[in-house]
Motif scaffolding. Structure first.
Motif, mmCIF file in Angstrom:
data_model
loop_
_atom_site.group_PDB
_atom_site.id
_atom_site.type_symbol
_atom_site.label_atom_id
_atom_site.label_comp_id
_atom_site.label_asym_id
_atom_site.label_seq_id
_atom_site.Cartn_x
_atom_site.Cartn_y
_atom_site.Cartn_z
ATOM 1 N N TRP A 1 0.846 -1.189 0.000
ATOM 2 C CA TRP A 1 0.000 0.000 0.000
ATOM 3 C C TRP A 1 0.891 1.253 0.000
ATOM 4 O O TRP A 1 1.982 1.250 0.583
ATOM 5 C CB TRP A 1 -0.912 0.018 1.224
ATOM 6 N N ALA A 2 0.406 2.308 -0.641
ATOM 7 C CA ALA A 2 1.119 3.588 -0.655
ATOM 8 C C ALA A 2 0.721 4.376 0.588
ATOM 9 O O ALA A 2 -0.426 4.811 0.720
ATOM 10 C CB ALA A 2 0.779 4.374 -1.910
ATOM 11 N N VAL A 3 1.650 4.551 1.520
ATOM 12 C CA VAL A 3 1.368 5.146 2.824
ATOM 13 C C VAL A 3 1.926 6.562 2.892
ATOM 14 O O VAL A 3 3.059 6.815 2.489
ATOM 15 C CB VAL A 3 1.969 4.286 3.959
ATOM 16 N N GLU A 4 1.113 7.473 3.422
ATOM 17 C CA GLU A 4 1.539 8.848 3.689
ATOM 18 C C GLU A 4 1.249 9.154 5.147
ATOM 19 O O GLU A 4 0.102 9.122 5.577
ATOM 20 C CB GLU A 4 0.798 9.839 2.796
ATOM 21 N N ARG A 5 2.303 9.432 5.919
ATOM 22 C CA ARG A 5 2.151 9.752 7.338
ATOM 23 C C ARG A 5 2.384 11.237 7.562
ATOM 24 O O ARG A 5 3.176 11.886 6.869
ATOM 25 C CB ARG A 5 3.163 8.957 8.174
ATOM 26 N N GLN A 6 1.698 11.790 8.592
ATOM 27 C CA GLN A 6 1.853 13.186 8.961
ATOM 28 C C GLN A 6 2.530 13.279 10.328
ATOM 29 O O GLN A 6 2.443 12.349 11.144
ATOM 30 C CB GLN A 6 0.485 13.876 8.999
ATOM 31 N N PRO A 7 3.201 14.410 10.607
ATOM 32 C CA PRO A 7 3.881 14.548 11.900
ATOM 33 C C PRO A 7 2.954 14.406 13.101
ATOM 34 O O PRO A 7 3.394 14.015 14.188
ATOM 35 C CB PRO A 7 4.489 15.954 11.832
ATOM 36 N N ASP A 8 1.669 14.717 12.940
ATOM 37 C CA ASP A 8 0.745 14.646 14.077
ATOM 38 C C ASP A 8 0.202 13.236 14.311
ATOM 39 O O ASP A 8 -0.648 13.025 15.175
ATOM 40 C CB ASP A 8 -0.416 15.622 13.876
#
Length: 276
Positions: free
Chosen positions: A129-136
């Motif tokens: 899966w293409a995962v995008e994480r955010q700092p929060d």
């Protein structure tokens, strides 16, 4: 509390005429049979604690693990609710969450943490899966299936809260409400979310009845299993849960028992052997 013969017979009676079909991706397969979850809990030693005749079902965990799970058919948004024993966290699932994915969460309550397990986002990455994480801590992931893609989103329920989150399953081209939601409040143990994610990203299809239309455009193909074989697969799952629960209870009992006292004759012989 084991699954009774009457409960087994009821399950078999409900499924013996259903022609099994395989549906995928599992996130779009629809709710399925909730007994995939509840029978495993009962077989593992959980107890039915709701009042007889009450359509709201409450199951409570054994011994010190007094977690609680409730299924409320009157609830408009989230009929599945799971509460930790110490009230530090809870999780809610809406009606369209597949039972197999909920079982990935609840099975973690039965097994405990697994050595070398990875987090939910890592499970998605490992599955392509293409995962995008955010700092929060929020993020999203897109499944690799080009014909029926699924997007997972983790968002705060309230803008000013960092411990109330909603996991949402959407289709990228879908306009309107998500396919389903899961709400998290408090520090849910990582291994529970890891188990849920592992079931979510699994390529294995789930079984549904031929005319079960309660799903979101999932692919469906006839299964090689007969209805009887599909029922036996369910019983194999709960029998394994029952055996594992018995083993865990024996282990807990053994660790709580005091060490046996030395026999008087053996103690006296030992005392004489140590004299100068």
């Amino acid at each position: 509390m084991a699954v009774s013969p009457a409960q087994r017979a009821s399950y078999a009676n409900d499924h013996h005429t259903k022609i099994p079909f395989e549906k995928s991706p599992r996130a779009l397969a629809g709710p399925g049979d909730p007994r995939h979850v509840t029978h495993a809990l009962l077989a593992s030693g959980w107890t039915l604690t709701s009042a007889p005749g009450d359509p709201r079902i409450t199951l409570t965990g054994p011994d010190e693990a007094r977690h609680q799970m409730a299924i409320d058919p009157f609830a408009s948004g989230s009929p599945w609710r799971i509460q930790s024993a110490d009230w530090t966290w809870n999780a809610s699932f809406d009606r369209m969450v597949p039972a197999e994915i909920i079982a990935g969460f609840t099975d973690g309550l039965l097994h405990g943490p697994r050595r070398g397990d990875i987090g939910p986002w890592e499970h998605m990455q490992k599955a392509g899966w293409a995962v995008e994480r955010q700092p929060d801590g929020t993020g999203q992931a897109l499944s690799p299936a080009p014909e029926l893609p699924v997007r997972v989103e983790l968002r705060p329920i309230f803008n000013d809260s960092s411990d109330h989150f909603a996991w949402r399953i959407t289709q990228p081209d879908h306009i309107g409400m998500p396919v389903w939601k899961m709400w998290i409040s408090g520090p849910v143990p990582d291994h529970l979310m890891a188990g849920l994610a592992e079931q979510l990203v699994s390529d294995a299809p789930v079984l549904r009845g031929m005319y079960d239309l309660d799903h979101y455009s999932a692919r469906q193909e006839p299964s090689l299993l007969t209805p009887q074989q599909a029922v036996e697969a369910h019983f194999t799952r709960i029998d394994a849960a029952q055996a594992r629960g018995r083993s865990q209870r024996r282990t807990r009992l053994t660790t709580r028992l005091p060490a046996p006292a030395a026999a008087p004759a053996a103690a006296a012989a030992s005392s004489r052997a140590t004299r100068p």
